[in-house]
Write a protein that holds these residues in place. Structure first.
Motif, short mmCIF file in Angstrom:
data_model
loop_
_atom_site.label_atom_id
_atom_site.label_comp_id
_atom_site.label_asym_id
_atom_site.label_seq_id
_atom_site.Cartn_x
_atom_site.Cartn_y
_atom_site.Cartn_z
N PRO A 231 0.76 -1.32 -0.01
CA PRO A 231 0.27 -0.06 -0.29
C PRO A 231 0.62 1.50 -0.33
CG PRO A 231 -0.26 -1.21 2.29
CD PRO A 231 0.09 -2.04 1.16
N PRO A 232 0.83 1.91 -0.18
CA PRO A 232 1.33 3.50 -0.90
C PRO A 232 1.61 3.94 0.65
CG PRO A 232 -1.25 4.27 -2.06
CD PRO A 232 -0.70 2.54 -1.57
N PRO A 233 2.51 4.84 0.94
CA PRO A 233 2.63 5.44 2.36
C PRO A 233 1.86 6.25 2.68
CG PRO A 233 4.71 5.38 0.97
CD PRO A 233 4.01 4.67 0.37
N LYS A 234 1.47 6.60 3.81
CA LYS A 234 0.97 7.67 4.32
C LYS A 234 1.12 8.91 4.43
CE LYS A 234 -3.00 5.40 7.45
NZ LYS A 234 -3.19 5.28 8.29
#
Length: 94
Positions: free
Chosen positions: A59-62
């Motif tokens: 998942p893309p980093p926040k």
């Protein structure tokens, strides 16, 4: 005197393993998630499996946001492109 409230672990939590080795097997599934090929396993063995799903992007980093206490309160003063020190002040160049 033995504590009566202490419990013994069930027998299946106390495996008696003489030796253990690891084998890496990469399995592939079809569109329904069924195995394309069933691997050959050792006879009369107890196996533990851990499935790591490959080829999936993490998942893309926040995106981090600055605190509202300091957001939009910075101010640029002076030339930010000019070097902070002259070349003669650098020890690395000598």
């Amino acid at each position: 005197m033995q504590n009566k409230t202490a419990r013994r672990m069930p027998r299946f939590y106390q495996p008696r393993i003489k030796s253990m080795h690891a084998e890496k097997i990469i399995l592939e599934t079809d569109q329904q998630g069924k195995l394309l090929q069933i691997p050959k396993l050792p006879p009369n063995a107890r196996l533990e499996t851990i499935f790591l799903v490959l080829n999936q992007s993490p998942p893309p980093p926040k995106r981090r946001k600055p605190s509202t206490l300091i957001a939009r309160k910075g101010k640029i003063v002076g030339d930010i492109m000019a070097p902070a020190a002259t070349e003669s002040e650098w020890d690395a160049l000598n």
